[in-house]
Design an enzyme around this catalytic site. Structure first.
Site, mmCIF file in Angstrom:
data_model
loop_
_atom_site.group_PDB
_atom_site.id
_atom_site.type_symbol
_atom_site.label_atom_id
_atom_site.label_comp_id
_atom_site.label_asym_id
_atom_site.label_seq_id
_atom_site.Cartn_x
_atom_site.Cartn_y
_atom_site.Cartn_z
ATOM 1 C CG ASP A 1 -0.076 0.231 2.513
ATOM 2 O OD1 ASP A 1 -0.547 1.003 3.361
ATOM 3 O OD2 ASP A 1 1.037 -0.307 2.635
ATOM 4 C CG ASP B 1 0.818 -5.626 5.960
ATOM 5 O OD1 ASP B 1 -0.270 -5.315 6.468
ATOM 6 O OD2 ASP B 1 1.272 -5.057 4.955
HETATM 7 N N1 LIG Z 1 -0.340 -2.921 4.159
HETATM 8 C C1 LIG Z 1 -1.557 -2.700 4.657
HETATM 9 N N2 LIG Z 1 -2.338 -1.773 4.072
HETATM 10 C C2 LIG Z 1 -3.570 -1.573 4.613
HETATM 11 C C3 LIG Z 1 -4.056 -2.270 5.699
HETATM 12 C C4 LIG Z 1 -5.361 -1.778 5.963
HETATM 13 C C5 LIG Z 1 -6.285 -2.180 7.081
HETATM 14 N N3 LIG Z 1 -6.134 -3.535 7.455
HETATM 15 C C6 LIG Z 1 -7.200 -4.179 8.196
HETATM 16 C C7 LIG Z 1 -6.792 -5.416 8.856
HETATM 17 C C8 LIG Z 1 -7.389 -5.566 10.042
HETATM 18 C C9 LIG Z 1 -8.045 -4.345 10.416
HETATM 19 O O1 LIG Z 1 -9.389 -4.492 10.522
HETATM 20 C C10 LIG Z 1 -7.730 -3.350 9.339
HETATM 21 O O2 LIG Z 1 -8.854 -2.719 8.893
HETATM 22 C C11 LIG Z 1 -5.613 -0.801 5.017
HETATM 23 N N4 LIG Z 1 -4.514 -0.712 4.235
HETATM 24 C C12 LIG Z 1 -4.239 0.235 3.157
HETATM 25 O O3 LIG Z 1 -3.782 1.464 3.765
HETATM 26 C C13 LIG Z 1 -4.207 2.570 2.959
HETATM 27 C C14 LIG Z 1 -5.175 3.379 3.790
HETATM 28 O O4 LIG Z 1 -4.430 4.186 4.648
HETATM 29 P P1 LIG Z 1 -5.139 5.564 5.123
HETATM 30 O O5 LIG Z 1 -5.314 6.398 3.865
HETATM 31 O O6 LIG Z 1 -4.176 6.149 6.149
HETATM 32 O O7 LIG Z 1 -6.495 5.167 5.707
HETATM 33 C C15 LIG Z 1 -4.930 1.979 1.758
HETATM 34 O O8 LIG Z 1 -4.022 1.732 0.719
HETATM 35 C C16 LIG Z 1 -5.418 0.650 2.319
HETATM 36 O O9 LIG Z 1 -5.651 -0.311 1.308
HETATM 37 C C17 LIG Z 1 -3.221 -3.251 6.283
HETATM 38 O O10 LIG Z 1 -3.577 -3.950 7.248
HETATM 39 N N5 LIG Z 1 -1.964 -3.425 5.725
#
Ligand SMILES: Nc1nc2c(c(CN[C@H]3C=C[C@H](O)[C@@H]3O)cn2[C@@H]2O[C@H](COP(=O)(O)O)[C@@H](O)[C@H]2O)c(=O)[nH]1
Length: 376
Positions: A284, A352
Site C-alpha cells: 500500500d 504487515d
Molecule cells: N499494508 C496494509 N495496508 C492496509 C491495511 C489496511 C487495514 N487492514 C485491516 C486489517 C485488520 C483491520 O481491521 C484493518 O482494517 C488498510 N490498508 C491500506 O492502507 C491505505 C489506507 O491508509 P489511510 O489512507 O491512512 O487510511 C490503503 O491503501 C489501504 O488499502 C493493512 O492492514 N496493511
C-alpha cells in the site's frame, strides 16, 4: 490477536544471509547533484551486491514453488529490488530493527467490529469483497480514509442487508455509492470505485451464484488458491505491471482480501486458510513510509524530493514499482531476520499489520507517496 505461526520460506534466509555478508550497508553519501545518469547508477552505487545471489535465490523460489502466483510476487519483487535505481533496501537497518525488537513482532489487536461488518457468516465475506474491491487511494482526501469507507459500508449493510447482493452491486453509479456511504463529498476516483463494484457484482453473478462465500469456498481453505481465483476472475484485482521488460506481480487487494477474511473470522470457518503464511505483505502507501522512516528503505535524492513535495508518481513507473516491490522484499527480509532471532516463525501478514498499525499512528499522510491508482 491470534498467534501467527508459519513456515518461513527457505528462500528468504538465503537472501538475507547474502545481504548480511554482502558489502551492503555502507553509508549512503556523496554528491547527488549530478544529472539522471548518476541516478541510474544510484541503485548500484549504494551497494546492491546481490549479484549472482539474486539469480540463485530466484531459481530457488521458482524451483521450490513452481509458478504459483504468490511465489511470482516474491520472485518478481526480488528481481525489481536487484535492478532498482531509485530505491534501496538497507540490510543493516533491517538487522537493527530485528535486534531492537529482539525478534518479537507485537501482536496487533484489531477491534474488528469497531469499523467492520461482521456476522460470522457469508454476508461478512460479501462485505469484505466489496470493501477490498474499493480499498485504495484515500490519500487525496484530507479527512476521509480507509476507516470511513469500512464504517460506511458496514452501516449501509446493517441498514439494508441486501445492499451488496450481486444484482444491486451491478447497479451502482458514483453518486449512488456516495449516497450509500453517506459520504459528504465526491470520493477520490469515485466512478472507478463504482465500476469496480459493478464488476464484482457481475462476476459473482456469472461465476459464483452471486456469493463471495462461494468464491472463498472454491479455494478449499488455500490462501494461495483464493488469491489466484480472485485475480483470475476479477480484472480489477489484477495488480501487476511490467518493469524493465519483466512482469511484476503485487496483488495487494487480492491478498488483503484473504488476510481480512482470516482476521475477521480469526482463522476459523470461512476465514480458515491452511497456508496463510504464503501470502506477502500488502503493498500500500503506508508501509513504505514506515520503512523509509526506519531507514530500511532509502530513496534516491530525486525520488525523495518527489515524495517529500507530494508530487504524484505515475502508477507503473519505475519509481513507483520499485517502492512497492522493495517494500514487499524488505518485509520478507525483516520477517526472516525476526524469525532467525527467536526461532519463532512469523508471517508476512503479522509483520504487515504491525508496520501498518504503527504507521497509522505515527506517519503523517504527507509522508505517503502519491500514486493515483485503483490498486492500493
Ligand atoms: N499494508 C496494509 N495496508 C492496509 C491495511 C489496511 C487495514 N487492514 C485491516 C486489517 C485488520 C483491520 O481491521 C484493518 O482494517 C488498510 N490498508 C491500506 O492502507 C491505505 C489506507 O491508509 P489511510 O489512507 O491512512 O487510511 C490503503 O491503501 C489501504 O488499502 C493493512 O492492514 N496493511
Amino acid at each position: 490477536m491470534f498467534a501467527l505461526l508459519s513456515t518461513a520460506g527457505a528462500v528468504c534466509c538465503r537472501t538475507s544471509s547474502a545481504l548480511r555478508s554482502g558489502a551492503r550497508g555502507q553509508e549512503i553519501g556523496g554528491d547527488w547533484t549530478e544529472p539522471r545518469g548518476r541516478e541510474a547508477r544510484w541503485g548500484r552505487a549504494v551497494g546492491w551486491h546481490w549479484g549472482g545471489v539474486c539469480s540463485d535465490v530466484l531459481s530457488v523460489v521458482v524451483r521450490t514453488h513452481g509458478g504459483r502466483l504468490i511465489m511470482e510476487v516474491r520472485a518478481s519483487c526480488l528481481w525489481v529490488a536487484d535492478h532498482a535505481n531509485y530505491v534501496a533496501i538497507n540490510a543493516k537497518a533491517i538487522e537493527h530493527v530485528a535486534e531492537h525488537m529482539q525478534g518479537a513482532v507485537p501482536s496487533v489487536e484489531w477491534d474488528f467490529e469497531k469499523i467492520h461488518f461482521y456476522d460470522g457468516g457469508p454476508l461478512t465475506a460479501q462485505y469484505m469483497l466489496v470493501l477490498d474491491a474499493m480499498n485504495f487511494c484515500f490519500w487525496p482526501d484530507d479527512e476521509l480514509h480507509y476507516e470511513h469507507l469500512a464504517r460506511g459500508l458496514r452501516n449501509a449493510l446493517v441498514a439494508d442487508p441486501k445492499a451488496f447482493d450481486a444484482d444491486r452491486l451491478q447497479s451502482y453509479t458514483g453518486p449512488m455509492l456516495r449516497k450509500l456511504l453517506n459520504w459528504p463529498r465526491e470520493l477520490p476516483l469515485e466512478e472507478e470505485r463504482a465500476r469496480l463494484l459493478r464488476e464484482v457484482g457481475s462476476v459473482l453473478a456469472k461465476n459464483f451464484a452471486g456469493s463471495a462465500a462461494n468464491l472463498v469456498a472454491r479455494a478449499k481453505k488455500s490462501a494461495v488458491d483464493l488469491v489466484e481465483l480472485v485475480a483470475g476472475n476479477f480484472p480489477g484485482f489484477r495488480d501487476h505491471t511490467v518493469y524493465k521488460g519483466q512482469q511484476v506481480f503485487i496483488y495487494k487487494r487480492a491478498q488483503i482480501f484473504v488476510a481480512d477474511l482470516w482476521g475477521a473470522f480469526k482463522g476459523q470457518g470461512i476465514g480458515e486458510f491452511k497456508d496463510i503464511s504464503s501470502i506477502t505483505m500488502f503493498a500500500d502507501y503506508v508501509v513504505p513510509a514506515v520503512l523509509r522512516a526506519w531507514g530500511i528503505l532509502e530513496y534516491s535524492p530525486c525520488l525523495a524530493e518527489k515524495v517529500d513535495s507530494q508530487e504524484n508518481i505515475a502508477p507503473g513507473s519505475e519509481e513507483e514499482v520499485e517502492i512497492r516491490a522493495c517494500t514487499i522484499t524488505a518485509v520478507e527480509l525483516l520477517r526472516e531476520a525476526l524469525s532467525n532471532r527467536t526461532g519463532e516463525e512469523v508471517t508476512s501478514v503479522q509483520v504487515d499489520w504491525w508496520l501498518w498499525s504503527s504507521g497509522i499512528q505515527s506517519i503523517k499522510a504527507t509522508d505517503y507517496h502519491h500514486a493515483l491508482t485503483v490498486y492500493y
